[in-house]
Design a protein around this motif. Structure first.
Motif, PDB file in Angstrom:
ATOM      1  N   MET A 299       0.866  -1.180   0.000  1.00  0.00           N
ATOM      2  CA  MET A 299       0.000   0.000   0.000  1.00  0.00           C
ATOM      3  C   MET A 299       0.900   1.225   0.000  1.00  0.00           C
ATOM      4  SD  MET A 299      -3.043   1.131  -0.190  1.00  0.00           S
ATOM      5  CE  MET A 299      -4.366   2.203   0.374  1.00  0.00           C
ATOM      6  N   GLY A 300       0.860   1.983  -1.090  1.00  0.00           N
ATOM      7  CA  GLY A 300       1.724   3.141  -1.234  1.00  0.00           C
ATOM      8  C   GLY A 300       1.124   4.394  -0.617  1.00  0.00           C
ATOM      9  N   ASN A 301       1.900   5.453  -0.630  1.00  0.00           N
ATOM     10  CA  ASN A 301       1.432   6.720  -0.070  1.00  0.00           C
ATOM     11  C   ASN A 301       1.927   7.873  -0.932  1.00  0.00           C
ATOM     12  OD1 ASN A 301       0.158   8.470   1.709  1.00  0.00           O
ATOM     13  ND2 ASN A 301       1.882   8.555   3.124  1.00  0.00           N
ATOM     14  N   GLU A 302       1.027   8.788  -1.229  1.00  0.00           N
ATOM     15  CA  GLU A 302       1.387  10.022  -1.936  1.00  0.00           C
ATOM     16  C   GLU A 302       0.524  11.141  -1.371  1.00  0.00           C
ATOM     17  OE1 GLU A 302       2.234  11.737  -6.409  1.00  0.00           O
ATOM     18  OE2 GLU A 302       0.897  10.015  -6.181  1.00  0.00           O
ATOM     19  N   ASN A 303       1.142  12.270  -1.090  1.00  0.00           N
ATOM     20  CA  ASN A 303       0.420  13.391  -0.514  1.00  0.00           C
ATOM     21  C   ASN A 303       0.585  14.650  -1.343  1.00  0.00           C
ATOM     22  OD1 ASN A 303      -0.970  12.513   1.914  1.00  0.00           O
ATOM     23  ND2 ASN A 303       1.072  12.018   2.702  1.00  0.00           N
ATOM     24  N   LYS A 304      -0.371  15.570  -1.159  1.00  0.00           N
ATOM     25  CA  LYS A 304      -0.375  16.831  -1.880  1.00  0.00           C
ATOM     26  C   LYS A 304      -0.437  17.992  -0.898  1.00  0.00           C
ATOM     27  CE  LYS A 304      -2.829  14.972  -5.925  1.00  0.00           C
ATOM     28  NZ  LYS A 304      -4.010  15.125  -6.801  1.00  0.00           N
ATOM     29  N   ILE A 305       0.294  19.034  -1.228  1.00  0.00           N
ATOM     30  CA  ILE A 305       0.198  20.306  -0.515  1.00  0.00           C
ATOM     31  C   ILE A 305      -0.226  21.340  -1.552  1.00  0.00           C
ATOM     32  CG2 ILE A 305       1.392  22.031   0.888  1.00  0.00           C
ATOM     33  CD1 ILE A 305       3.448  19.822   1.576  1.00  0.00           C
ATOM     34  N   ALA A 306      -1.482  21.747  -1.496  1.00  0.00           N
ATOM     35  CA  ALA A 306      -2.017  22.691  -2.478  1.00  0.00           C
ATOM     36  C   ALA A 306      -1.902  24.109  -1.930  1.00  0.00           C
ATOM     37  CB  ALA A 306      -3.472  22.358  -2.799  1.00  0.00           C
ATOM     38  N   LEU A 307      -1.376  25.009  -2.759  1.00  0.00           N
ATOM     39  CA  LEU A 307      -1.151  26.396  -2.364  1.00  0.00           C
ATOM     40  C   LEU A 307      -1.884  27.324  -3.328  1.00  0.00           C
ATOM     41  CD1 LEU A 307       2.725  26.066  -1.964  1.00  0.00           C
ATOM     42  CD2 LEU A 307       1.051  25.928  -0.106  1.00  0.00           C
ATOM     43  N   ARG A 308      -2.730  28.199  -2.786  1.00  0.00           N
ATOM     44  CA  ARG A 308      -3.413  29.193  -3.639  1.00  0.00           C
ATOM     45  C   ARG A 308      -2.796  30.567  -3.407  1.00  0.00           C
ATOM     46  NH1 ARG A 308      -7.548  32.998  -3.750  1.00  0.00           N
ATOM     47  NH2 ARG A 308      -8.135  32.755  -1.554  1.00  0.00           N
ATOM     48  N   PHE A 309      -2.530  31.263  -4.505  1.00  0.00           N
ATOM     49  CA  PHE A 309      -1.882  32.572  -4.453  1.00  0.00           C
ATOM     50  C   PHE A 309      -2.787  33.653  -5.029  1.00  0.00           C
ATOM     51  CE2 PHE A 309       1.374  29.335  -4.623  1.00  0.00           C
ATOM     52  CZ  PHE A 309       2.284  29.741  -3.657  1.00  0.00           C
ATOM     53  N   ASP A 310      -2.478  34.885  -4.678  1.00  0.00           N
ATOM     54  CA  ASP A 310      -3.208  36.020  -5.256  1.00  0.00           C
ATOM     55  C   ASP A 310      -2.741  36.327  -6.668  1.00  0.00           C
ATOM     56  OD1 ASP A 310      -5.099  36.694  -3.372  1.00  0.00           O
ATOM     57  OD2 ASP A 310      -3.706  37.935  -2.207  1.00  0.00           O
ATOM     58  N   ASN A 311      -1.466  36.030  -6.930  1.00  0.00           N
ATOM     59  CA  ASN A 311      -0.916  36.330  -8.252  1.00  0.00           C
ATOM     60  C   ASN A 311      -0.022  35.194  -8.730  1.00  0.00           C
ATOM     61  OD1 ASN A 311       0.959  37.171  -6.102  1.00  0.00           O
ATOM     62  ND2 ASN A 311       2.296  37.745  -7.792  1.00  0.00           N
ATOM     63  N   VAL A 312       0.138  35.101 -10.027  1.00  0.00           N
ATOM     64  CA  VAL A 312       0.971  34.058 -10.632  1.00  0.00           C
ATOM     65  C   VAL A 312       2.369  34.608 -10.856  1.00  0.00           C
ATOM     66  CG1 VAL A 312       1.259  32.555 -12.629  1.00  0.00           C
ATOM     67  CG2 VAL A 312      -1.031  33.003 -11.732  1.00  0.00           C
ATOM     68  N   PHE A 313       3.363  34.033 -10.183  1.00  0.00           N
ATOM     69  CA  PHE A 313       4.749  34.504 -10.303  1.00  0.00           C
ATOM     70  C   PHE A 313       5.649  33.440 -10.932  1.00  0.00           C
ATOM     71  CE2 PHE A 313       3.925  32.849  -6.017  1.00  0.00           C
ATOM     72  CZ  PHE A 313       4.811  31.789  -5.970  1.00  0.00           C
ATOM     73  N   TRP A 314       5.060  32.361 -11.393  1.00  0.00           N
ATOM     74  CA  TRP A 314       5.833  31.250 -11.930  1.00  0.00           C
ATOM     75  C   TRP A 314       5.600  31.119 -13.438  1.00  0.00           C
ATOM     76  CZ3 TRP A 314       1.810  30.871  -8.414  1.00  0.00           C
ATOM     77  CH2 TRP A 314       0.611  30.326  -8.887  1.00  0.00           C
ATOM     78  N   PRO A 315       6.498  30.435 -14.143  1.00  0.00           N
ATOM     79  CA  PRO A 315       6.380  30.301 -15.608  1.00  0.00           C
ATOM     80  C   PRO A 315       5.234  29.378 -16.005  1.00  0.00           C
ATOM     81  CG  PRO A 315       8.248  29.046 -14.808  1.00  0.00           C
ATOM     82  CD  PRO A 315       7.739  29.835 -13.644  1.00  0.00           C
ATOM     83  N   ASN A 316       4.829  29.473 -17.263  1.00  0.00           N
ATOM     84  CA  ASN A 316       3.671  28.735 -17.766  1.00  0.00           C
ATOM     85  C   ASN A 316       4.069  27.338 -18.234  1.00  0.00           C
ATOM     86  OD1 ASN A 316       0.947  28.454 -18.481  1.00  0.00           O
ATOM     87  ND2 ASN A 316       1.378  29.000 -20.607  1.00  0.00           N
ATOM     88  N   VAL A 317       4.550  26.523 -17.296  1.00  0.00           N
ATOM     89  CA  VAL A 317       4.879  25.125 -17.564  1.00  0.00           C
ATOM     90  C   VAL A 317       4.042  24.249 -16.635  1.00  0.00           C
ATOM     91  CG1 VAL A 317       7.231  25.578 -18.373  1.00  0.00           C
ATOM     92  CG2 VAL A 317       6.812  25.196 -15.930  1.00  0.00           C
ATOM     93  N   GLU A 318       3.945  22.970 -16.961  1.00  0.00           N
ATOM     94  CA  GLU A 318       3.077  22.087 -16.170  1.00  0.00           C
ATOM     95  C   GLU A 318       3.721  21.634 -14.871  1.00  0.00           C
ATOM     96  OE1 GLU A 318       2.032  18.975 -18.857  1.00  0.00           O
ATOM     97  OE2 GLU A 318       0.894  20.305 -20.160  1.00  0.00           O
ATOM     98  N   LEU A 319       5.038  21.402 -14.909  1.00  0.00           N
ATOM     99  CA  LEU A 319       5.733  20.909 -13.725  1.00  0.00           C
ATOM    100  C   LEU A 319       6.939  21.770 -13.412  1.00  0.00           C
ATOM    101  CD1 LEU A 319       5.949  17.004 -13.754  1.00  0.00           C
ATOM    102  CD2 LEU A 319       4.507  18.462 -12.368  1.00  0.00           C
ATOM    103  N   LEU A 320       7.121  22.087 -12.139  1.00  0.00           N
ATOM    104  CA  LEU A 320       8.307  22.782 -11.641  1.00  0.00           C
ATOM    105  C   LEU A 320       8.991  21.846 -10.666  1.00  0.00           C
ATOM    106  CD1 LEU A 320       6.427  26.093 -10.920  1.00  0.00           C
ATOM    107  CD2 LEU A 320       8.158  25.824 -12.713  1.00  0.00           C
ATOM    108  N   GLY A 321      10.240  21.461 -10.962  1.00  0.00           N
ATOM    109  CA  GLY A 321      10.894  20.454 -10.142  1.00  0.00           C
ATOM    110  C   GLY A 321      12.207  20.900  -9.556  1.00  0.00           C
TER     111      GLY A 321
END
Length: 488
Positions: A299-321
């Motif tokens: 039985m595996g485990n994966e978790n998410k931390i969702a963050l909502r911002f007022d403005n977008v300061f990151w590039p328009n890509v699907e994944l940031l690693g």
């Protein structure tokens, strides 16, 4: 049908019920497998009650709306954006949009390479050419592990096989920054299985039947699917099952607090983590072949931390690693803004690291994710809201989805889904070819419902042709409601 308070009362009226009442089934667990089973039997004019321990339906599907937009904190992808996917007719009918994040060639990842942006621990972007070259090397390494598998009669872990390959092929070894990128690829592979590579079976890791069409993110979340399937079903929330008694003609289910429900049969769709922890008592006890099947599946485990911002300061890509010297220290954010237009980033962690994150408070977990984000973008603003999942320690799940451990017996899935008298088993864990997927869980619920219905109708002396009552004809749905797929 009135669900009786004692199994002896049920036996006393058994003949009368068989002659005059509808067949009755208790479904345990309101994940998509349980809801699918209840939907099928309800449409077949069975008397159905669905018992759910949580205060919501969905199980490991959880679409949260507190950000003012849908955010799936559990399952979020449709793996196989094609008409062959058993969920496609319903998704078409509901007009739900999908954002395709990969094509058919993605067996291990739910994203294609061209929409990544990776950073080292100092916050410098990794040149895309290095990412591409290491990705190609990793494909070759995995290909070479097939030879290691063929050479060994006993099973190994995927990590052990990779070590053997790198010992033999010096040209595939990576150094410096390229080594850290390789660890990031391993991190992404571990995310696919929700387990570390030293736990994953070399013999079985690539046996999954991946449907065509690539992977599609559910733009509006999975809840609309659950809502449609659960219509008109008698669902009892906050009903935690503690005991299941299986008689020759009846099943009695006891919930926390002592209340009992009796029916002709039961379908059990609780997560394998709950069964592994023995949180439900069975009478008679489960046979050894069933207990060992439950025990021998991971039985595996994966978790998410969702963050909502007022403005977008990151590039328009699907994944940031972020790359690092170990896969444990690597990480990545899913950019929901690109797929949905909402200013939300979701940090994702799997395996041992997912369990370690659960030791933190939600605030501390959100702060940790922000530290990773600020390494990439020092100008990052603070989130206005955050959400944190803890699937591994949630007593209703005790993990996120199953995987094949090293040395897994070959007949484990046959034993997991095999019925026991009037008890039937569903859930993603019993789906050999589509383990860990929403459509695999859905299909297992449909199969359990079909088998349950056949048994009960045979007991009543007849078995008419059984056809699943879907929302409407698939051919009409396909023509009138094509799958809505975008790729920004």
């Amino acid at each position: 049908m009135e669900f009786k308070d004692s199994i002896s009362d049920a036996f006393a009226s058994c003949i009368e019920r068989q002659q005059s009442s509808k067949p009755s089934v208790i479904v345990i667990g309101s994940g998509i497998s349980g809801i699918a089973a209840a939907h099928i039997l309800n449409n077949a004019d069975f008397e159905v009650v669905l018992l759910e321990s949580r205060d919501r339906i969905g199980g490991r599907i959880h679409t949260n709306y507190s950000f003012g937009c849908p955010v799936d904190m559990g399952a979020s992808w449709l793996h196989g954006v094609c008409n062959e996917n058993p969920l496609a007719p319903l998704i078409r009918h509901l007009g739900l949009a999908l954002y395709r994040t990969s094509g058919d060639n993605s067996v291990l990842y739910d994203h294609d390479l061209e929409s990544y942006m990776l950073f080292d621990k100092e916050g410098h972007q990794v040149p895309q050419q290095i990412v591409i070259e290491v990705g190609e090397a990793f494909k070759k390494i995995l290909k070479e592990t097939e030879k290691v598998r063929d050479e060994n009669h006993h099973d190994l872990s995927v990590l052990q096989a990779i070590s053997v390959v790198l010992e033999r092929h010096q040209e595939l070894r990576q150094e410096g920054l390229a080594y850290e990128v390789l660890q990031w690829y391993i991190c992404r592979m571990e995310a696919w299985f929700a387990a570390d590579l030293d736990m994953i079976s070399l013999k079985n890791w690539d046996e999954e039947n991946v449907l065509t069409g690539g992977h599609g993110l559910m733009v509006e979340g999975y809840y609309p699917v659950l809502k449609a399937l659960s219509k008109d079903i008698d669902i009892r929330l906050n009903h935690r099952v503690t005991r299941i008694s299986n008689g020759p003609n009846e099943v009695m289910v006891t919930i926390e607090g002592g209340r009992k429900f009796v029916a002709d049969a039961a379908i059990i769709t609780v997560p394998i983590g709950v069964l592994k922890a023995n949180l439900i008592e069975f009478e008679p006890k489960l046979p050894e072949w069933k207990v060992s099947a439950i025990s021998d599946l991971g039985m595996g485990n994966e978790n998410k931390i969702a963050l909502r911002f007022d403005n977008v300061f990151w590039p328009n890509v699907e994944l940031l690693g972020t790359v690092a010297p170990t896969s444990y220290s690597c990480g990545y954010f899913l950019n929901l803004h690109k797929a949905t237009g909402h200013p939300v980033l979701v940090y994702m962690a799997a395996g041992r690291f997912a369990y370690d994150l659960e030791k933190l408070s939600e605030e501390a977990a959100a702060n940790f994710a922000m530290l990773q984000l600020k390494k990439m973008f020092p100008e990052a603003t603070e989130p206005v809201q955050y959400l944190v999942s803890k699937w591994g320690t949630d007593p209703n799940s005790l993990g996120c989805y199953s995987y094949d451990v090293v040395g897994k017996p070959t007949d484990i899935y046959d034993r997991l889904r095999a019925p026991l008298g009037n008890l039937f088993f569903g859930g993603e864990a019993v789906s050999m070819e589509n383990q860990g997927s929403v459509h695999g869980a859905y299909s297992s619920g449909v199969t359990a419902a079909e088998n349950c219905r056949k048994l009960l109708m045979e007991k009543r002396g007849f078995l008419e042709k059984f056809q699943i009552l879907s929302i409407s004809d698939d051919a009409i749905l396909e023509a009138a409601f094509p799958l809505q797929i975008s790729r920004m």
